[in-house]
Design a protein around this motif. Structure first.
Motif, PDB file in Angstrom:
ATOM      1  N   TYR A 141       0.826  -1.209   0.000  1.00  0.00           N
ATOM      2  CA  TYR A 141       0.000   0.000   0.000  1.00  0.00           C
ATOM      3  C   TYR A 141       0.862   1.261   0.000  1.00  0.00           C
ATOM      4  CZ  TYR A 141      -4.711  -1.891   0.814  1.00  0.00           C
ATOM      5  OH  TYR A 141      -5.932  -2.495   0.676  1.00  0.00           O
ATOM      6  N   THR A 197     -12.667  -0.714  -6.863  1.00  0.00           N
ATOM      7  CA  THR A 197     -12.937  -0.397  -5.461  1.00  0.00           C
ATOM      8  C   THR A 197     -13.660   0.939  -5.341  1.00  0.00           C
ATOM      9  OG1 THR A 197     -11.041  -1.663  -4.672  1.00  0.00           O
ATOM     10  CG2 THR A 197     -11.868   0.065  -3.216  1.00  0.00           C
ATOM     11  N   LEU A 198     -14.869   0.893  -4.809  1.00  0.00           N
ATOM     12  CA  LEU A 198     -15.705   2.090  -4.630  1.00  0.00           C
ATOM     13  C   LEU A 198     -15.873   2.858  -5.945  1.00  0.00           C
ATOM     14  CD1 LEU A 198     -14.445   3.400  -1.149  1.00  0.00           C
ATOM     15  CD2 LEU A 198     -16.187   1.675  -1.643  1.00  0.00           C
ATOM     16  N   PRO A 209      -2.021   7.026  -0.514  1.00  0.00           N
ATOM     17  CA  PRO A 209      -3.449   7.097  -0.882  1.00  0.00           C
ATOM     18  C   PRO A 209      -4.207   5.800  -0.577  1.00  0.00           C
ATOM     19  CG  PRO A 209      -2.095   8.002  -2.641  1.00  0.00           C
ATOM     20  CD  PRO A 209      -1.149   7.407  -1.642  1.00  0.00           C
ATOM     21  N   ASP A 210      -3.572   4.644  -0.786  1.00  0.00           N
ATOM     22  CA  ASP A 210      -4.236   3.369  -0.462  1.00  0.00           C
ATOM     23  C   ASP A 210      -4.631   3.335   1.011  1.00  0.00           C
ATOM     24  OD1 ASP A 210      -3.831   2.180  -3.021  1.00  0.00           O
ATOM     25  OD2 ASP A 210      -1.791   1.646  -2.458  1.00  0.00           O
ATOM     26  N   ALA A 228      -4.929   5.891   3.056  1.00  0.00           N
ATOM     27  CA  ALA A 228      -5.912   6.934   3.382  1.00  0.00           C
ATOM     28  C   ALA A 228      -7.317   6.487   2.985  1.00  0.00           C
ATOM     29  CB  ALA A 228      -5.545   8.237   2.673  1.00  0.00           C
ATOM     30  N   LEU A 229      -7.433   5.894   1.804  1.00  0.00           N
ATOM     31  CA  LEU A 229      -8.742   5.442   1.358  1.00  0.00           C
ATOM     32  C   LEU A 229      -9.298   4.394   2.311  1.00  0.00           C
ATOM     33  CD1 LEU A 229      -9.918   4.686  -2.228  1.00  0.00           C
ATOM     34  CD2 LEU A 229     -10.524   3.170  -0.368  1.00  0.00           C
ATOM     35  N   GLN A 249     -10.458   5.932   5.532  1.00  0.00           N
ATOM     36  CA  GLN A 249     -11.717   6.660   5.351  1.00  0.00           C
ATOM     37  C   GLN A 249     -12.894   5.696   5.229  1.00  0.00           C
ATOM     38  OE1 GLN A 249     -11.107   9.219   1.956  1.00  0.00           O
ATOM     39  NE2 GLN A 249     -10.301  10.894   3.224  1.00  0.00           N
ATOM     40  N   ARG A 250     -12.678   4.642   4.470  1.00  0.00           N
ATOM     41  CA  ARG A 250     -13.764   3.672   4.269  1.00  0.00           C
ATOM     42  C   ARG A 250     -14.099   2.967   5.594  1.00  0.00           C
ATOM     43  NH1 ARG A 250     -18.333   2.101   3.425  1.00  0.00           N
ATOM     44  NH2 ARG A 250     -18.740   0.006   2.664  1.00  0.00           N
ATOM     45  N   GLN A 276      -8.077  -2.040  -7.789  1.00  0.00           N
ATOM     46  CA  GLN A 276      -8.130  -0.613  -7.484  1.00  0.00           C
ATOM     47  C   GLN A 276      -9.241   0.070  -8.276  1.00  0.00           C
ATOM     48  OE1 GLN A 276      -4.361   1.359  -7.559  1.00  0.00           O
ATOM     49  NE2 GLN A 276      -3.345  -0.213  -6.349  1.00  0.00           N
ATOM     50  N   TRP A 277      -9.304  -0.241  -9.553  1.00  0.00           N
ATOM     51  CA  TRP A 277     -10.288   0.405 -10.416  1.00  0.00           C
ATOM     52  C   TRP A 277     -11.720   0.118  -9.933  1.00  0.00           C
ATOM     53  CZ3 TRP A 277     -14.078  -1.923 -13.400  1.00  0.00           C
ATOM     54  CH2 TRP A 277     -14.797  -1.048 -14.237  1.00  0.00           C
TER      55      TRP A 277
END
Lengths: 153, 561
Positions: free
Chosen positions: B4, B154-155, B7-8, B10-11, B14-15, B151-152
């Motif tokens: 990771y 995810t959310l 940004p990985d 952090a995401l 947050q999630r 990644q693409w």
């Protein structure tokens, strides 16, 4: 029943990371809905679409409408998200794109990321909760993986 | 493996916090039941018979020792000391309390793990070949592409409310070990020396109530266009997939209703529009991702010491048997891939206790670069073990009952948790697997039966992939009793096929006897070295039907499939 409110989602201008262009804040700008929507284009440039409508079947090019509404009959029907992405990315629709119907505050963030800039929400919507929901996720993989994908601004 | 970046992390943070907020709002009565159901499912949380069930993602089945230890801690702290590895390379915990799930997820986020999109009508965990990066028949390591897809997807804002769940599998090998033909989208690297990566794309495969084999929608998709093309497929599915009936909502129904040619035309025109506004993946992005998966820690002197393995096998027949059945060749000489069997007699297939997890995490650190893999068959793999270490590793595995030499045999069965845990299931699957284990406890007999796959699902949702078993068992319910239907001839790989139903269902008392009759018939009819599946392909269902049901056909009650 109380008149729904219209909430405008603004995109946060500052940048604080690689995907910060996707951050937004929620702001109510028009607490009273004053016009009656109906299917098709109304006199003042409103077009209402439902989940089964297709962008390629529109009576005029999207750019001729001032507001395009996409109605969600039930919150777990995701067709409106794809319609919005198509309007914004493929037809370069730049007018107001409004989500109406059964939408929940936890969906506001993804609706905005697909190109909606206004949401019609119940009058008793808790604006603080809405802002929390909209700002919950500010890092987005789609921009990391493929610049431009997913970050419709 | 993939590490990771900021940004990985952090995401994920947050999630994790977002979901904790959703749980708290639900517990405070601020979130409606129907909405919370959808939100919790998108984070892997089911409400099951006894307690919530949480499915934790193991992206393409790859774990670090630290992650496996964290799963052990979760099992101890929030569960009853064990977890269940699934056919989609994930792990499920059956006993967490709803109030504790946010903390559980916060703990897991510390080791870069989560439950994002492990259920719900979204793109699920991307699955792959458990031998990715180490298989001798590999054209290209599929994991960089898996991670790009992970990644693409995810959310992804557009595809969070699909008509139904969506499963993608990727293989980079000549022999498909990821069952790509039985996924909503299956991707297979095409062998073209000297060119950039090219995929063959399958669409519309799937099991469940209406099993379908996928169809080829693109023969030569350039890797750079992978995400754009998958986006086009998902958009057409999101717009046109059925939403009026959840049993008709998977993409396989849409593809078959439209026909593959019409579906492809729609996808192609959407893809063309997407390409006007989105460039493909740059070579740089792909190269950066590939760098995460390059393994350079192999000992160059390992091949010279291979004589040790022969020596160890000669002095210990039990060890030799384990080497023959539970290890396979590595692309690097002097190394082996080893399977830790989660199918010991008496164990629920795929279950592993916290102690076993910690032991394996330790073995992985000592012998296999601190990496563990989960296979579709619900076993765990250590993929880079020096041949000179095999004997020590085997002894360690034996202490933890992880060395049952039954990989690929009848008792290496795939099995869902069944009605004992799952609120969807119609029938108990664990009782049957345990009866089969008792009946077939003789190793020589198992080896004589040879390569044979037995797969069992407790209900038509087919989590145990019964359609793809050489022998498949489907649990059904009638008059409040558990009954079992047999299918024969299924296979997941290059020779993929959906099993054919043999006949009326069996009661719990009869099912093991029925399987034994099938196997006796096979032993009587097989040609020299002929596998069960090949005998069945040669003879078809009819003789096996007679062997099982006899001529009398005394059973008149049948069940709708």
């Amino acid at each position: 029943m109380a008149i729904p409110i219209i909430v405008q989602i603004r995109w946060r201008p500052d940048t604080d990371g690689p995907s910060s262009e996707c951050s937004r804040i929620g702001q109510a700008v028009a607490p009273n809905k004053t016009w009656q929507s109906h299917r098709g284009c109304s006199d003042d440039g409103h077009l209402q679409l439902g989940a089964t409508d297709r962008v390629e079947d529109l009576p005029s090019t999207p750019g001729t409408y001032r507001v395009i509404e996409i109605d969600f009959s039930v919150f777990n029907d995701g067709r409106g998200y794809s319609l919005a992405r198509q309007l914004r990315t493929q037809y370069q629709y730049a007018g107001e794109l409004r989500a109406t119907g059964d939408i929940r505050i936890d969906q506001a963030d993804m609706l905005a990321r697909c190109g909606f800039d206004t949401l019609e929400l119940p009058a008793d919507t808790d604006m603080a909760q809405l802002e929390t929901a909209i700002n919950a996720i500010t890092v987005h993989y789609q921009a990391d993986v493929q610049l431009g994908s997913g970050s419709v601004s | 493996m993939y590490i990771y970046n900021e940004p990985d992390r952090a995401l994920l943070a947050q999630r994790t916090e977002q979901f904790a907020g959703q749980v708290n709002r639900y517990l405070a009565g601020e979130l409606a039941e129907d909405e919370f159901q959808q939100l919790r499912l998108r984070n892997g949380l089911y409400m099951e018979l006894h307690a919530p069930m949480l499915r934790v993602a193991i992206p393409y089945g790859l774990l670090s020792s630290g992650q496996l230890r964290a799963l052990a801690r979760v099992a101890r702290t929030y569960d009853r000391g064990y977890g269940h590895f699934t056919t989609r390379q994930n792990i499920q915990f059956n006993w967490p309390k709803l109030e504790q799930v946010p903390q559980l997820l916060a703990d897991l986020s510390q080791v870069e793990m989560h439950a994002i999109q492990t259920s719900g009508s979204v793109v699920r965990n991307i699955t792959s070949d458990p031998l990715a990066g180490v298989a001798a028949d590999e054209i290209e390591d599929p994991r960089p592409w898996c991670e790009l897809l992970r990644q693409w997807s995810t959310l992804h804002p557009e595809f969070n409310w699909l008509p139904r769940k969506f499963k993608i599998a990727v293989t980079g090998a000549r022999h498909d070990r990821a069952a790509v033909r039985f996924h909503d989208i299956g991707l297979q690297v095409v062998d073209e020396a000297g060119s950039d990566t090219v995929f063959r794309v399958w669409v519309g495969g799937g099991l469940g109530r209406s099993p379908f084999m996928g169809q080829i929608i693109h023969e030569r998709l350039p890797g750079a266009q992978l995400l754009n093309y998958v986006e086009a497929i998902l958009r057409i599915y999101n717009l046109e997939g059925r939403r009026d009936n959840k049993y008709k909502a998977r993409i396989k129904i849409l593809v078959n209703a439209l026909g593959i040619d019409t579906f492809k035309t729609k996808v192609d025109s959407e893809w063309a529009l997407i390409q006007k506004v989105q460039s493909g993946l740059s070579g740089e992005v792909v190269e950066q991702m590939r760098a995460h998966f390059v393994e350079s820690r192999y000992d160059p002197s390992a091949p010279g010491k291979s004589g040790r393995l022969t020596f160890d096998c000669d002095r210990n027949a039990d060890f030799a048997r384990w080497v023959a059945h539970n290890t396979t060749l590595h692309r690097v000489p002097g190394y082996r891939i080893i399977y830790a069997s989660l199918k010991a007699p008496g164990a629920a297939p795929g279950d592993l206790g916290a102690k076993g997890m910690e032991a394996l995490a330790g073995f992985a650190e000592r012998y296999s670069f601190g990496e563990i893999r989960v296979s579709h068959e619900q076993n765990l793999l250590l993929a880079h073990v020096r041949e000179t270490d095999l004997y020590d590793l085997w002894q360690g595995l034996r202490i933890h009952r992880l060395a049952t030499p039954n990989i690929g045999t009848l008792t290496d069965m795939i099995c869902c948790p069944g009605a004992d845990y799952c609120s969807l299931a119609h029938a108990s699957s664990l009782d049957v697997s345990s009866m089969i284990n008792q009946r077939f406890d003789d190793l020589d007999h198992l080896y004589d039966l040879g390569d044979i796959s037995l797969k069992m699902s407790g209900c038509i949702n087919a989590c145990g992939h019964h359609h793809l078993g050489h022998i498949g068992i489907l649990g059904v319910k009638k008059r409040d009793e558990h009954w079992y239907q047999l299918t024969l001839g299924g296979a997941p790989g290059n020779d993929g096929a959906i099993g054919k139903r043999l006949g009326p269902a069996f009661s719990a008392d009869e099912i093991v006897e029925a399987i034994e009759r099938i196997l006796r018939a096979y032993l009587a009819w097989r040609r020299p070295r002929e596998r069960f599946i090949d005998t069945w392909r040669r003879l078809g269902n009819t003789p096996f039907k007679e062997a099982v049901y006899g001529d009398t056909h005394h059973r008149t009650d049948t069940l709708a499939a």
